[in-house]
Design a protein around this motif. Structure first.
Motif, PDB file in Angstrom:
ATOM      1  N   PRO A 181     -11.266  -0.422   1.306  1.00  0.00           N
ATOM      2  CA  PRO A 181     -10.424  -1.621   1.301  1.00  0.00           C
ATOM      3  C   PRO A 181     -10.731  -2.526   0.098  1.00  0.00           C
ATOM      4  O   PRO A 181     -11.894  -2.695  -0.264  1.00  0.00           O
ATOM      5  CB  PRO A 181     -10.794  -2.315   2.616  1.00  0.00           C
ATOM      6  N   VAL A 182      -9.678  -3.073  -0.489  1.00  0.00           N
ATOM      7  CA  VAL A 182      -9.836  -3.881  -1.703  1.00  0.00           C
ATOM      8  C   VAL A 182     -10.784  -5.055  -1.472  1.00  0.00           C
ATOM      9  O   VAL A 182     -11.602  -5.399  -2.333  1.00  0.00           O
ATOM     10  CB  VAL A 182      -8.451  -4.394  -2.191  1.00  0.00           C
ATOM     11  N   GLU A 183     -10.742  -5.630  -0.266  1.00  0.00           N
ATOM     12  CA  GLU A 183     -11.564  -6.808   0.031  1.00  0.00           C
ATOM     13  C   GLU A 183     -13.056  -6.490  -0.035  1.00  0.00           C
ATOM     14  O   GLU A 183     -13.878  -7.396  -0.213  1.00  0.00           O
ATOM     15  CB  GLU A 183     -11.250  -7.365   1.430  1.00  0.00           C
ATOM     16  N   GLN A 184     -13.411  -5.213   0.132  1.00  0.00           N
ATOM     17  CA  GLN A 184     -14.832  -4.849   0.116  1.00  0.00           C
ATOM     18  C   GLN A 184     -15.345  -4.515  -1.288  1.00  0.00           C
ATOM     19  O   GLN A 184     -16.506  -4.162  -1.471  1.00  0.00           O
ATOM     20  CB  GLN A 184     -15.076  -3.658   1.046  1.00  0.00           C
ATOM     21  N   MET A 185     -14.457  -4.598  -2.279  1.00  0.00           N
ATOM     22  CA  MET A 185     -14.873  -4.271  -3.643  1.00  0.00           C
ATOM     23  C   MET A 185     -15.484  -5.500  -4.319  1.00  0.00           C
ATOM     24  O   MET A 185     -15.228  -6.631  -3.902  1.00  0.00           O
ATOM     25  CB  MET A 185     -13.651  -3.846  -4.467  1.00  0.00           C
TER      26      MET A 185
END
Lengths: 243, 250
Positions: A181-185
């Motif tokens: 997920p993008v938020e975890q990058m």
């Protein structure tokens, strides 16, 4: 802009592909085989497959249309037919719209086959309406066509088009939230992901398929994708006369 | 409709310079082609013939100087009156002979199917390929593809033909047939500009320009160019060598 000329170009494209049986077969078989392989490898984990399917559908739709259009347009340049075409009263808009219409037809068939395989054979569940999934996929495909035409100007042969695949796709596949997920990058990678069209395509498709949102629920994603499609079309239009 | 310029010339190029990067492909080139004549651009590979033809058809723009074709600068609108045959046969291989010709007829604005069929039949009859109209271009020989390519350039009955090495690779019989087609077009008032590096083509033209390194080193009728060598039995090849050695006196 002449609708008759655009129509003639799309008809010609359709005829060419229909007579090239091997290309036609590969166009339908390749994405189906890849999708089936992914699907069957997650056969015992339907929840993971349900989550991954929207992203895979989007990436495959984008990827195969981009490759097909890029190679086809490049061939038109290499064989000299584009040069000849541009020595007629035809406009750039006629050529781009003609290509878009022609490849949309094949992309629609291709998308239908992949969708049928994903939903019926692999049994992936979906909350959103089938026609809305299909319509969203078509917007993604339009972007693929425009990107294919634009990229073809920078390649001199098919081999070079293939070299563009990792350059264009690898960052998008890794950063568009398919794997993580993008938020975890990390923050800087999120910033990069925010300017990649595939991120919005994957998010929109997930919202339709997993959350049951309609097209009206993904208007911001659709707006971003339409914006990318228009910018790519404008860039393709600028580069189409280059030889 | 565009017409010849005030001088009666179908083509006027003045002090044209064109370069690819730093390489000057055409340099201070000036040229006049009278309407209704056959004009040959002769020169070795790399002398600038193809670039000049692409400038005339509007596919390239000069970096300096001016080009006027049928009384106006090249534009997509003007292409309606130009028949362009590129060096590559530039055809859609999967399509049939007739489909290729009809497609280009449609690009030239023939919207009705009946009109296109009639125009394609006329063009294909002219190059002797109507009987093979259903064959995919993929299955044709090189010479036949050249004939289809010529038919595509003729289908809209243009007033100016720009043909880039149309006879290259053709056998003598087919080359003679091509010149038969060209002469038929000339007879109906069409202006013909043909690039070539064979003297056989040069002998058919009413006027010639010898190109070398992007410059015209000599221009005139074949007879005048031969006479300029000062030898009674000089061939056009002798004339070309004469001007090359003389350093391009005009």
């Amino acid at each position: 802009m002449s609708p008759d000329r655009a129509l003639a170009i799309s008809e010609r494209l359709v005829r060419q592909v229909l007579r090239d049986h091997r290309t036609l077969a590969l166009m339908l078989a390749a994405p189906s085989v890849v999708m089936a392989l992914v699907g069957f490898s997650f056969a015992d984990q339907p929840a993971i497959l349900d989550y991954a399917a929207p992203a895979l559908l989007t990436v495959f739709g984008f990827f195969f249309t981009f490759v097909l259009t890029g190679v086809s347009f490049l061939r038109e340049r290499a064989q000299g037919t584009l040069d000849r075409l541009l020595a007629t009263p035809v406009g750039r808009g006629d050529i781009l719209v003609g290509y878009l219409l022609g490849f949309l037809l094949f992309a629609a068939v291709q998308a239908s086959v992949i969708l049928a395989l994903t939903l019926v054979v692999l049994g992936v569940s979906h909350q959103g309406a089938l026609w809305e999934i299909f319509a969203f996929l078509m917007v993604v495909v339009v972007m693929g066509v425009n990107l294919g035409i634009f990229i073809s100007v920078f390649a001199r042969n098919e081999f070079q088009v293939v070299q563009f695949i990792p350059l264009v796709f690898a960052p998008q596949v890794f950063l568009s939230g398919i794997l993580l997920p993008v938020e975890q990058m990390p923050g800087f990678l999120q910033a990069v992901a925010n300017v990649l069209p595939l991120k919005y395509a994957v998010e929109g498709m997930r919202e339709i398929m997993l959350q049951g949102k309609g097209l009206s629920g993904v208007t911001s994603e659709l707006a971003v994708l339409a914006g990318f499609a228009v910018v790519l079309l404008a860039l393709a239009s600028v580069t189409v006369r280059r030889s | 409709m565009a017409s010849e310029g005030a001088s009666g010339a179908a083509i006027e190029a003045r002090q044209v310079m064109f370069r690819y990067g730093r390489l000057r492909v055409l340099d201070d080139l000036s040229l006049q082609v009278p309407g209704g004549t056959s004009f040959g651009l002769l020169g070795p590979n790399g002398s600038g013939k193809t670039t000049l033809i692409r400038l005339l058809v509007g596919r390239l723009k000069p970096h300096s100087g001016s080009v006027v074709v049928l009384g106006e600068p090249p534009s997509p609108r003007l292409c309606q009156q130009i028949g362009y045959m590129p060096q590559l046969s530039a055809l859609y291989l999967e399509l049939s002979v007739q489909e290729n010709v009809s497609f280009f007829a449609r690009m030239y604005g023939m919207a009705s199917g009946g009109e296109r069929r009639e125009a394609a039949q006329e063009a294909l009859n002219l190059v002797g390929l109507w009987e093979r109209r259903g064959d995919p271009v993929l299955r044709l020989s090189g010479g036949m593809r050249q004939r289809v390519s010529l038919a595509c350039a003729l289908v809209h009955r243009p007033r100016l033909l720009l043909l880039d090495e149309p006879t290259v690779g053709l056998d003598p019989e087919l080359r003679a047939a091509f010149w038969g087609h060209f002469n038929a077009e000339l007879a109906r008032g069409v202006t013909l500009v043909i690039s070539s590096h064979t003297m056989d083509d040069a002998a058919h033209c009413q006027r010639l320009a010898f190109l070398r390194d992007g410059r015209i080193i000599a221009e005139g009728s074949p007879e005048a160019l031969r006479a300029a060598t000062g030898r009674a039995n000089a061939t056009l090849e002798d004339a070309l060598l004469h001007f090359v050695r003389a350093g391009g006196a005009r």
